[in-house]
Design a protein around this motif. Structure first.
Motif, PDB file in Angstrom:
ATOM      1  N   LYS A  82      -3.803  -9.777  -4.940  1.00  0.00           N
ATOM      2  CA  LYS A  82      -4.457  -9.081  -4.609  1.00  0.00           C
ATOM      3  C   LYS A  82      -4.439  -7.998  -3.725  1.00  0.00           C
ATOM      4  O   LYS A  82      -4.201  -6.478  -4.463  1.00  0.00           O
ATOM      5  N   MET A  83      -3.286  -8.645  -2.357  1.00  0.00           N
ATOM      6  CA  MET A  83      -2.891  -7.139  -2.050  1.00  0.00           C
ATOM      7  C   MET A  83      -1.824  -6.991  -2.205  1.00  0.00           C
ATOM      8  O   MET A  83      -1.583  -5.423  -2.438  1.00  0.00           O
ATOM      9  N   MET A  84      -0.859  -6.947  -2.895  1.00  0.00           N
ATOM     10  CA  MET A  84       0.535  -6.242  -3.962  1.00  0.00           C
ATOM     11  C   MET A  84      -0.182  -5.814  -5.071  1.00  0.00           C
ATOM     12  O   MET A  84       0.780  -4.918  -5.532  1.00  0.00           O
ATOM     13  N   ALA A  85      -0.751  -5.638  -5.919  1.00  0.00           N
ATOM     14  CA  ALA A  85      -1.165  -5.766  -7.094  1.00  0.00           C
ATOM     15  C   ALA A  85      -1.712  -4.285  -7.055  1.00  0.00           C
ATOM     16  O   ALA A  85      -2.584  -3.430  -5.998  1.00  0.00           O
TER      17      ALA A  85
ATOM     18  N   GLU B 236      -4.384  -1.351  -8.684  1.00  0.00           N
ATOM     19  CA  GLU B 236      -5.951  -1.506  -9.235  1.00  0.00           C
ATOM     20  C   GLU B 236      -5.866  -0.569 -10.653  1.00  0.00           C
ATOM     21  O   GLU B 236      -4.628  -0.224 -10.968  1.00  0.00           O
ATOM     22  N   PRO B 237      -6.628  -1.535 -11.840  1.00  0.00           N
ATOM     23  CA  PRO B 237      -7.326  -2.570 -11.415  1.00  0.00           C
ATOM     24  C   PRO B 237      -6.755  -3.584 -11.435  1.00  0.00           C
ATOM     25  O   PRO B 237      -6.013  -3.488 -11.787  1.00  0.00           O
ATOM     26  N   LEU B 238      -7.209  -4.881 -10.801  1.00  0.00           N
ATOM     27  CA  LEU B 238      -6.457  -5.679 -10.143  1.00  0.00           C
ATOM     28  C   LEU B 238      -7.042  -6.468 -11.812  1.00  0.00           C
ATOM     29  O   LEU B 238      -5.079  -7.201 -11.683  1.00  0.00           O
ATOM     30  N   ASP B 239      -7.296  -6.485 -12.032  1.00  0.00           N
ATOM     31  CA  ASP B 239      -7.992  -7.133 -13.448  1.00  0.00           C
ATOM     32  C   ASP B 239      -7.049  -6.871 -14.679  1.00  0.00           C
ATOM     33  O   ASP B 239      -5.986  -7.787 -15.369  1.00  0.00           O
ATOM     34  N   ASP B 240      -6.099  -5.286 -14.727  1.00  0.00           N
ATOM     35  CA  ASP B 240      -4.675  -5.347 -15.548  1.00  0.00           C
ATOM     36  C   ASP B 240      -3.695  -5.980 -15.134  1.00  0.00           C
ATOM     37  O   ASP B 240      -2.752  -5.550 -15.220  1.00  0.00           O
ATOM     38  N   HIS B 241      -3.851  -5.773 -13.496  1.00  0.00           N
ATOM     39  CA  HIS B 241      -2.178  -5.849 -12.484  1.00  0.00           C
ATOM     40  C   HIS B 241      -2.303  -7.680 -11.760  1.00  0.00           C
ATOM     41  O   HIS B 241      -0.784  -7.687 -11.572  1.00  0.00           O
ATOM     42  N   ILE B 242      -2.834  -8.534 -12.735  1.00  0.00           N
ATOM     43  CA  ILE B 242      -2.408  -9.764 -11.495  1.00  0.00           C
ATOM     44  C   ILE B 242      -2.329 -10.430 -13.295  1.00  0.00           C
ATOM     45  O   ILE B 242      -2.936 -10.641 -13.699  1.00  0.00           O
ATOM     46  N   PHE B 243      -1.818 -11.327 -13.047  1.00  0.00           N
ATOM     47  CA  PHE B 243      -1.287 -12.630 -14.416  1.00  0.00           C
ATOM     48  C   PHE B 243      -1.002 -13.774 -13.285  1.00  0.00           C
ATOM     49  O   PHE B 243      -0.464 -13.696 -12.400  1.00  0.00           O
ATOM     50  N   TYR B 244      -1.703 -15.497 -13.961  1.00  0.00           N
ATOM     51  CA  TYR B 244      -1.234 -15.878 -13.002  1.00  0.00           C
ATOM     52  C   TYR B 244      -0.989 -16.970 -13.804  1.00  0.00           C
ATOM     53  O   TYR B 244      -2.240 -17.256 -15.462  1.00  0.00           O
ATOM     54  N   VAL B 245      -0.361 -17.807 -14.283  1.00  0.00           N
ATOM     55  CA  VAL B 245      -0.037 -19.253 -15.088  1.00  0.00           C
ATOM     56  C   VAL B 245       0.427 -20.818 -14.394  1.00  0.00           C
ATOM     57  O   VAL B 245       0.666 -20.501 -12.731  1.00  0.00           O
ATOM     58  N   GLU B 246       0.346 -21.488 -14.959  1.00  0.00           N
ATOM     59  CA  GLU B 246       0.132 -22.944 -14.021  1.00  0.00           C
ATOM     60  C   GLU B 246       1.537 -23.564 -13.324  1.00  0.00           C
ATOM     61  O   GLU B 246       1.780 -24.457 -12.410  1.00  0.00           O
ATOM     62  N   THR B 247       2.279 -23.273 -14.397  1.00  0.00           N
ATOM     63  CA  THR B 247       3.465 -23.535 -14.444  1.00  0.00           C
ATOM     64  C   THR B 247       4.757 -22.865 -14.374  1.00  0.00           C
ATOM     65  O   THR B 247       4.457 -21.593 -15.338  1.00  0.00           O
ATOM     66  N   TYR B 248       5.656 -23.138 -14.626  1.00  0.00           N
ATOM     67  CA  TYR B 248       6.895 -22.109 -14.901  1.00  0.00           C
ATOM     68  C   TYR B 248       7.205 -22.113 -16.154  1.00  0.00           C
ATOM     69  O   TYR B 248       7.686 -21.158 -16.747  1.00  0.00           O
ATOM     70  N   GLY B 249       7.169 -23.371 -16.470  1.00  0.00           N
ATOM     71  CA  GLY B 249       6.624 -23.372 -18.364  1.00  0.00           C
ATOM     72  C   GLY B 249       6.483 -23.105 -18.850  1.00  0.00           C
ATOM     73  O   GLY B 249       7.108 -22.690 -20.520  1.00  0.00           O
ATOM     74  N   VAL B 250       5.351 -22.136 -18.437  1.00  0.00           N
ATOM     75  CA  VAL B 250       4.511 -21.421 -19.668  1.00  0.00           C
ATOM     76  C   VAL B 250       4.747 -19.790 -19.285  1.00  0.00           C
ATOM     77  O   VAL B 250       4.047 -18.960 -20.192  1.00  0.00           O
TER      78      VAL B 250
ATOM     79  N   ALA C 211       0.462  -1.002   0.002  1.00  0.00           N
ATOM     80  CA  ALA C 211      -0.114  -0.067  -0.095  1.00  0.00           C
ATOM     81  C   ALA C 211       0.881   1.331   0.108  1.00  0.00           C
ATOM     82  O   ALA C 211       0.759   2.275  -0.880  1.00  0.00           O
ATOM     83  N   ARG C 212       1.792   1.497   0.310  1.00  0.00           N
ATOM     84  CA  ARG C 212       3.605   2.488   0.673  1.00  0.00           C
ATOM     85  C   ARG C 212       3.038   2.240  -0.571  1.00  0.00           C
ATOM     86  O   ARG C 212       3.578   3.511  -0.858  1.00  0.00           O
ATOM     87  N   ALA C 213       3.632   1.163  -0.722  1.00  0.00           N
ATOM     88  CA  ALA C 213       4.887   1.240  -2.824  1.00  0.00           C
ATOM     89  C   ALA C 213       3.186   1.906  -3.269  1.00  0.00           C
ATOM     90  O   ALA C 213       4.044   3.166  -4.529  1.00  0.00           O
ATOM     91  N   ARG C 214       2.802   1.973  -3.406  1.00  0.00           N
ATOM     92  CA  ARG C 214       2.293   2.565  -4.649  1.00  0.00           C
ATOM     93  C   ARG C 214       1.083   3.953  -4.077  1.00  0.00           C
ATOM     94  O   ARG C 214       1.004   4.931  -5.125  1.00  0.00           O
ATOM     95  N   ALA C 215       1.132   4.028  -2.846  1.00  0.00           N
ATOM     96  CA  ALA C 215       0.495   5.629  -2.410  1.00  0.00           C
ATOM     97  C   ALA C 215       2.056   6.718  -2.897  1.00  0.00           C
ATOM     98  O   ALA C 215       1.816   7.906  -3.369  1.00  0.00           O
TER      99      ALA C 215
ATOM    100  N   TYR D 206       2.638  -4.747 -10.519  1.00  0.00           N
ATOM    101  CA  TYR D 206       2.166  -6.194 -10.746  1.00  0.00           C
ATOM    102  C   TYR D 206       2.775  -7.628 -10.249  1.00  0.00           C
ATOM    103  O   TYR D 206       3.729  -7.131 -10.639  1.00  0.00           O
ATOM    104  N   ALA D 207       2.011  -8.112  -9.817  1.00  0.00           N
ATOM    105  CA  ALA D 207       2.006  -9.197  -9.575  1.00  0.00           C
ATOM    106  C   ALA D 207       1.913 -10.737  -9.890  1.00  0.00           C
ATOM    107  O   ALA D 207       0.594 -10.897 -10.980  1.00  0.00           O
ATOM    108  N   VAL D 208       2.756 -11.012 -10.728  1.00  0.00           N
ATOM    109  CA  VAL D 208       2.725 -12.892 -11.667  1.00  0.00           C
ATOM    110  C   VAL D 208       2.030 -13.496 -10.561  1.00  0.00           C
ATOM    111  O   VAL D 208       3.659 -14.239  -9.407  1.00  0.00           O
ATOM    112  N   GLY D 209       2.247 -14.783 -10.250  1.00  0.00           N
ATOM    113  CA  GLY D 209       1.950 -15.960  -9.517  1.00  0.00           C
ATOM    114  C   GLY D 209       1.613 -17.400 -10.408  1.00  0.00           C
ATOM    115  O   GLY D 209       1.131 -17.558 -11.834  1.00  0.00           O
ATOM    116  N   VAL D 210       2.585 -18.296 -10.032  1.00  0.00           N
ATOM    117  CA  VAL D 210       3.063 -19.607 -10.123  1.00  0.00           C
ATOM    118  C   VAL D 210       2.521 -20.262  -9.705  1.00  0.00           C
ATOM    119  O   VAL D 210       2.532 -20.668  -8.131  1.00  0.00           O
ATOM    120  N   ASP D 211       1.937 -20.965  -9.907  1.00  0.00           N
ATOM    121  CA  ASP D 211       1.583 -23.234  -9.070  1.00  0.00           C
ATOM    122  C   ASP D 211       0.793 -22.780  -8.252  1.00  0.00           C
ATOM    123  O   ASP D 211      -0.198 -22.093  -8.065  1.00  0.00           O
TER     124      ASP D 211
END
Length: 485
Positions: A230-233, A235-249, A207-211, A217-222
């Motif tokens: 969501k706490m890190m990214a 707003e809007p979260l839909d634009d700043h959160i990415f997720y992939v199943e494995t490091y392979g992709v 929150a302090r960083a965003r302020a 941008y938060a990239v989640g894996v596995d």
């Protein structure tokens, strides 16, 4: 069936009942509401955020294009950024998987315009401890950056995401470390890559960083925790959160970030709809302008003619004069007259038209050209039009009864013939007493007296002629009767 084969079958049975693995290169979400659709970014928004562009119409699907596929060279130019990668290298990230993360970072670097005046890149490596691998000012070319990324090694156990963000905020996003100041309007962007749950208070730190103006941008894996992402990214979260199943992709997300940091040039794409000229303003913006002689209409795209003279299609030989939008007439230079065709011009005789401006005499030189001259006794001034007196004696207006003597350009005096004296008026002359006595007729009736008178007069006149000759030698008389000393 032999017992050892039965035991092997029982061991393999749970594996046979597992669902088939995801196809290589596929992306998945943990839940329909948890994962984002990445949208492209445009101009800066509040608190240093680059802002957003409208989402594609097919937002519900999660499609990833190959790097460089959708945007051609010259069409998409990355905006200058102060970009920091914050990468998780805890024990849960295996060596091969960490290599995939480094490839992901290098591929994003490949899509950016790197340089002192363009995008600067730093990397923060974290686990239970935090290590700044290199700062924003360390490298200014892609090759050096990618080599530095390749040399990064994993740290240890633990996932101190909050500490990593705090370190980036305090030690990387500083002018001393190469970050550009707030007056530069360069966005501060951080990409956090993690596969676990933070073990510290990441919510308050993020929150302090965003302020402070950092876009996260938060990239989640596995096994990454979605709530923590969501706490890190930002707003809007839909634009700043990415997720992939494995490091392979994860590498395939690099093309998504290319679009995220890309400023699409509509002028190059040809989608601008400008009737005449499209001007790129940077960061995906543009405006329309019109060719010379046209004005932009209210729709800011089409143009209307307002200055036909500027179009150079008027046909005027000399001068084109605008009357009103879309109307004009032709005129000629000084000394010329407009012909019947109302476009071409002919030279006129200024001396005949009386527009020459000469004070005394206008001399036509032909083809609309002329020069000025002055009357005798005058000289032409520097303006080549007016005249000044040069010899007043030559003008014949001096008033001298006998002789006018020039003393200079505008000065003179009067003189008298021999036997005469100048009167007080300095102009007229009177005979001397001797002359008056000689011409006296008192004794004119006597012959002797007459003869003596005639002889005496003749002798006197002879002396006068001699005296006059001497005077004339001292004086210069020109063909106009002007006398000069």
């Amino acid at each position: 069936m032999p017992r050892h084969l039965l035991r092997s079958l029982l061991l393999l049975l749970p594996l046979l009942l597992l669902p088939p693995p995801a196809a290589p290169g596929s992306l998945a979400r943990r839940s329909p509401a948890a994962l984002p659709w990445s949208r492209r970014l445009g101009t800066r928004g509040p608190a240093g955020s680059p802002g957003r562009r409208p989402a594609p119409t097919d937002a519900p699907s999660l499609r990833v294009s190959e790097p460089g596929g959708a945007r051609g060279a010259g069409v998409c130019k990355s905006r200058p950024l102060d970009l920091v990668f914050i990468i998780d290298s805890s024990r849960s990230v295996r060596p091969l998987e960490f290599t995939k993360v480094k490839t992901f970072v290098s591929q994003i670097i490949d899509t950016l315009d790197i340089g002192e005046a363009d995008t600067r890149v730093a990397v923060v490596n974290y686990a239970s401890t935090v290590k700044i691998e290199f700062n924003l000012q360390a490298y200014s070319d892609k090759q050096s950056l990618k080599q530095a990324v390749a040399r990064i090694t994993p740290l240890s156990t633990g996932t101190m995401s909050g500490l990593a963000i705090q370190t980036a905020m305090d030690e990387v996003y500083t002018v001393e470390a190469g970050a550009r100041g707030s007056n530069s309007n360069i966005p501060k962007v951080a990409i956090i890559v993690t596969d676990g749950r933070p073990q510290d208070q990441v919510n308050e730190v993020a929150a302090r960083a965003r302020a402070s103006g950092i876009e996260l941008y938060a990239v989640g894996v596995d096994r990454a925790d979605m709530e923590s992402l969501k706490m890190m990214a930002s707003e809007p979260l839909d634009d700043h959160i990415f997720y992939v199943e494995t490091y392979g992709v994860i590498e395939k997300l690099s093309s998504r970030f290319q679009e995220t940091f890309c400023a699409v040039d509509a002028c190059v794409l040809g989608t601008h709809q400008c009737q005449h000229v499209c001007i790129s303003d940077g960061e995906g913006k543009h405006h329309c302008e019109c060719s010379q002689g046209y004005a932009l209409n209210a729709d800011k795209k089409t143009c209307s003619a307002v200055d036909k003279c500027a179009l150079n299609t008027h046909g005027c030989e000399h001068i084109c004069v605008n009357d009103r939008p879309g109307s004009y007439h032709c005129e000629c230079y000084e000394g010329y007259t407009l012909n019947e065709d109302r476009k071409t011009c002919s030279a006129q005789d200024k001396c005949a038209s009386g527009t020459h401006g000469c004070q005394h005499i206008c001399v036509s030189d032909g083809a609309g050209s002329h020069h000025c001259e002055c009357y005798e006794g005058y000289t032409l001034n520097e303006d080549k039009k007016t005249c000044s007196v040069h010899n007043k004696c030559a003008l014949g207006t001096h008033g001298c009864q006998h002789i006018c003597v020039s003393d200079g350009a505008e000065s003179y005096h009067c003189d008298c013939h021999p036997g005469y004296t100048l009167n007080e008026d300095k102009k007229t002359c009177s005979a001397t007493q001797e002359v008056r006595r000689l011409i006296s007729t008192a004794d004119a009736c006597g012959c002797e007296v007459t003869l003596a008178f005639q002889e005496k007069v003749s002798s006197y006149l002879q002396r006068l002629n001699t005296k006059l000759d001497n005077i004339l030698k001292k004086l210069q008389v020109n063909e106009y009767g002007q006398v000069h000393r």
